[in-house]
Design a protein around this motif. Structure first.
Motif, PDB file in Angstrom:
ATOM      1  N   ASP A 120       0.853  -1.193   0.000  1.00  0.00           N
ATOM      2  CA  ASP A 120       0.000   0.000   0.000  1.00  0.00           C
ATOM      3  C   ASP A 120       0.887   1.241   0.000  1.00  0.00           C
ATOM      4  O   ASP A 120       1.426   1.643   1.033  1.00  0.00           O
ATOM      5  CB  ASP A 120      -0.916  -0.026   1.233  1.00  0.00           C
ATOM      6  N   ILE A 122      -0.279   4.205  -1.584  1.00  0.00           N
ATOM      7  CA  ILE A 122      -1.174   5.193  -2.223  1.00  0.00           C
ATOM      8  C   ILE A 122      -0.920   6.582  -1.620  1.00  0.00           C
ATOM      9  O   ILE A 122      -0.573   7.522  -2.321  1.00  0.00           O
ATOM     10  CB  ILE A 122      -2.653   4.772  -2.077  1.00  0.00           C
ATOM     11  N   VAL A 152       3.137   1.278   3.444  1.00  0.00           N
ATOM     12  CA  VAL A 152       4.367   2.070   3.404  1.00  0.00           C
ATOM     13  C   VAL A 152       4.128   3.378   4.171  1.00  0.00           C
ATOM     14  O   VAL A 152       3.246   4.161   3.821  1.00  0.00           O
ATOM     15  CB  VAL A 152       4.771   2.373   1.939  1.00  0.00           C
ATOM     16  N   ILE A 154       2.406   4.750   6.387  1.00  0.00           N
ATOM     17  CA  ILE A 154       1.160   4.785   7.151  1.00  0.00           C
ATOM     18  C   ILE A 154       0.070   4.198   6.242  1.00  0.00           C
ATOM     19  O   ILE A 154       0.137   4.380   5.022  1.00  0.00           O
ATOM     20  CB  ILE A 154       0.845   6.238   7.615  1.00  0.00           C
ATOM     21  N   PRO A 155      -0.896   3.469   6.777  1.00  0.00           N
ATOM     22  CA  PRO A 155      -1.934   2.940   5.884  1.00  0.00           C
ATOM     23  C   PRO A 155      -2.653   4.089   5.170  1.00  0.00           C
ATOM     24  O   PRO A 155      -3.008   5.089   5.801  1.00  0.00           O
ATOM     25  CB  PRO A 155      -2.890   2.214   6.841  1.00  0.00           C
ATOM     26  N   SER A 156      -2.850   3.944   3.885  1.00  0.00           N
ATOM     27  CA  SER A 156      -3.488   5.010   3.108  1.00  0.00           C
ATOM     28  C   SER A 156      -4.896   5.258   3.626  1.00  0.00           C
ATOM     29  O   SER A 156      -5.675   4.321   3.795  1.00  0.00           O
ATOM     30  CB  SER A 156      -3.532   4.621   1.630  1.00  0.00           C
TER      31      SER A 156
HETATM   32  K   LIG Z   1       0.658   4.107   2.481  1.00  0.00           K
END
Ligand SMILES: [K+]
Ligand SMILES: NC(=O)C1=CN([C@@H]2O[C@H](COP(=O)(O)OP(=O)(O)OC[C@H]3O[C@@H](n4cnc5c(N)ncnc54)[C@H](OP(=O)(O)O)[C@@H]3O)[C@@H](O)[C@H]2O)[C@@H](O)CC1
Length: 502
Positions: A120, A122, A152, A154-156
């Motif tokens: 992830d 985004i 990556v 922080i979660p999008s």
């Molecule tokens: K992310």
């Protein structure tokens, strides 16, 4: 102590590294990507077929670099890019081109279920508004696929500073975050979306604005060990004497748990002031305690109380105290005559919420330990409002009551009046959600406040850090108790026993 950085502070640290220290942005991105690849290759992920889902910013650039590095290691890795290519950041544009040069395939309409891992990438710390359109659709499809996700940074879709879900967010198995944790990874609900949080050094040369507010940090085991070190010259009188005002007729247990926790947290002595009917059960349960007694609807034993307050290095008031007329008189008397740190918990907070005048004229340093329900009453806000803003609501109570506020929840936050400083607690689990757990925390906090009171001035840490250390010790004790059984079976007494194993 570990520093926790907001999005703005992290961006400043990135900028400092690039512009002042001279590390090129692509070098940082490469290190960020390598740290994610290292996690993916630790043997716990099935990297049979990997999809990196990339947004238009530098978080997307990280994702493209991860796909390319995986490809060079023989992994079947593909890219799915969202957003208008004309609006890509420089980093994303460069990384996408490099990935193409290395032959990484770009897919247009992926079936997410075909992959064994989704990266992830985004949005990272640059997410600026709720997710909509193609972004929201992608996030929802990723969640629906059930495929393990590595986020990556922080979660999008998670707000970097508050942990809020911006309409939709990716639920990750783990998150590799760069340089420092971010508040949104530690607060609920962000914490639940992040999975395991892995902080990785990518060579950020710090200048995150140390003096800048809000300041977030978390205390660590070393801080606790340092604080708890006892001088070999000490005796029971110099390790802290704590007065516990707790327990009404029907609530002897709260007094016992709180006083036991005081002793188990390193205080030299404890004295309990409780309702007369608790005399026999108190001495049976806690022979180490000294005690004084008050009777419902009779005059307070003022002489004895004044002596007790003069003896104490810290006072805890509230657990199981009730809101009776005499309990309120006792609280008012205590507030007016206490000069040492005063920990206010449970019914003391409920009485104060109904009548803030109780605190007028208080000369003592105060620590308030409300759970979210009590906090909502103290602030005359709804529980939902307090939950939405963990740090802000703790800070508001600290300002309103000129105190240090320990806001107890699944993630406990400590704030102090006059400073926009917040300690986010990282220890503990659902094992702490058990009857009497709050009485135990009040006792630990009282013991730590008394210990601090006995320290020489130059060694004294702030009241907020003292309270944060107590919350940390409470969480660690809960974890230790959980290890011996399971979260569902842990009792408050076992949390106290857990203090010995931290
Ligand atoms: K992310
Ligand atoms: N600086 C560095 O060198 C390093 C950075 N690193 C990495 O970069 C990340 C930070 O990168 P970043 O600042 O580019 O932000 P990022 O999270 O990619 O998103 C910004 C883009 O998304 C867009 N956008 C935002 N919200 C949106 C929405 N709801 N819906 C739609 N669009 C939305 C926004 O558009 P705009 O708001 O401008 O319209 C912009 O285009 C960081 O987390 C780390 O992973 C590391 O590699 C270390 C070195």
């Amino acid at each position: 102590m570990k520093r926790i950085l907001t999005a703005a502070q992290m961006k400043q640290a990135d900028r400092n590294t690039i512009e002042t220290m001279g590390v090129p942005s692509l070098v940082l991105m490469e290190r960020a990507a390598l740290s994610c690849v290292e996690e993916l290759q630790n043997g716990t992920w099935d990297t049979g077929k990997v999809l990196a889902v990339c947004g238009p910013g530098n978080n997307g650039g990280d994702g493209a670099a991860i796909a390319r590095i995986l490809k060079t290691k023989g992994v079947d890795a593909e890219l799915f890019c969202l957003g208008n290519p004309e609006k890509y950041s420089e980093g994303m544009r460069a990384q996408k081109k490099i990935a193409e040069n290395y032959g990484v395939r770009e897919v247009k309409n992926p079936d997410f279920r075909e992959y064994t891992v989704i990266i992830d990438a985004i949005f990272g710390i640059g997410v600026s508004r709720p997710l909509a359109g193609e972004y929201r659709r992608a996030v929802e499809a990723i969640c629906a696929s059930g495929v393990p996700v590595l986020a990556v940074d922080i979660p999008s879709g998670i707000h970097t500073d508050t942990g809020e879900v911006l309409d939709a967010a990716v639920k990750a198995r783990a998150t590799v975050t760069f340089a420092c944790a971010k508040p949104g990874l530690l607060f609920d609900p962000g914490k639940r979306y992040a999975g395991e949080v892995l902080v990785r050094d990518i060579g950020i040369g710090f200048d995150a604005g140390e003096e800048e507010t809000p300041w977030y940090g978390s205390v660590e085991k070393e801080d606790l060990d340092r604080f708890l070190t006892r001088t070999p010259m000490g005796n029971k009188g110099t390790f802290g004497k704590v007065l516990v005002l707790a327990g009404s007729g029907a609530m002897c247990g709260a007094a016992v748990l709180c006083a036991r926790a005081v002793l188990a947290s390193g205080a030299g002595m404890v004295k309990v002031v409780t309702e007369e009917r608790n005399r026999t059960p108190l001495f049976c349960a806690l022979p180490e305690a000294m005690a004084d007694f008050w009777k419902e609807d009779e005059p307070l034993p003022e002489e004895a109380l004044l002596q007790d307050l003069a003896w104490a290095d810290a006072v805890v008031a509230g657990p199981g105290l009730s809101k009776s007329r005499t309990a309120k008189e006792l609280l008012v008397f205590t507030v007016q005559h206490t000069e040492v740190p005063l920990v206010l918990d449970a019914d003391a907070l409920n009485l104060i919420a109904e009548d803030a005048e109780i605190l007028s004229g208080c000369r003592a340093e105060k620590i308030l330990t409300p759970h979210v329900g009590e906090l909502a009453r103290l602030l005359h806000m709804t529980i939902a409002e307090c939950q939405r803003d963990p740090a802000g609501s703790a800070g508001r109570a600290a300002e309103k009551y000129q105190a240090c506020c320990v806001r107890k929840d699944s993630v406990t936050v400590t704030a102090e009046e006059g400073r926009e400083q917040y300690y986010i607690n990282t220890s503990g689990s659902s094992a702490l959600a058990t009857a009497g757990s709050g009485d135990v925390l009040a006792g630990i906090t009282g013991a730590f406040a008394a210990k601090r009171q006995c320290e020489k001035n130059e060694k004294k840490i702030s009241l907020a850090k003292t309270a944060a250390l107590a919350a940390y010790a409470h969480g660690k004790a809960g974890e230790a108790a959980e290890e011996k059984s399971s979260a569902s079976y842990v009792t408050a007494s076992e949390i106290i026993r857990g203090l010995q194993s931290i």
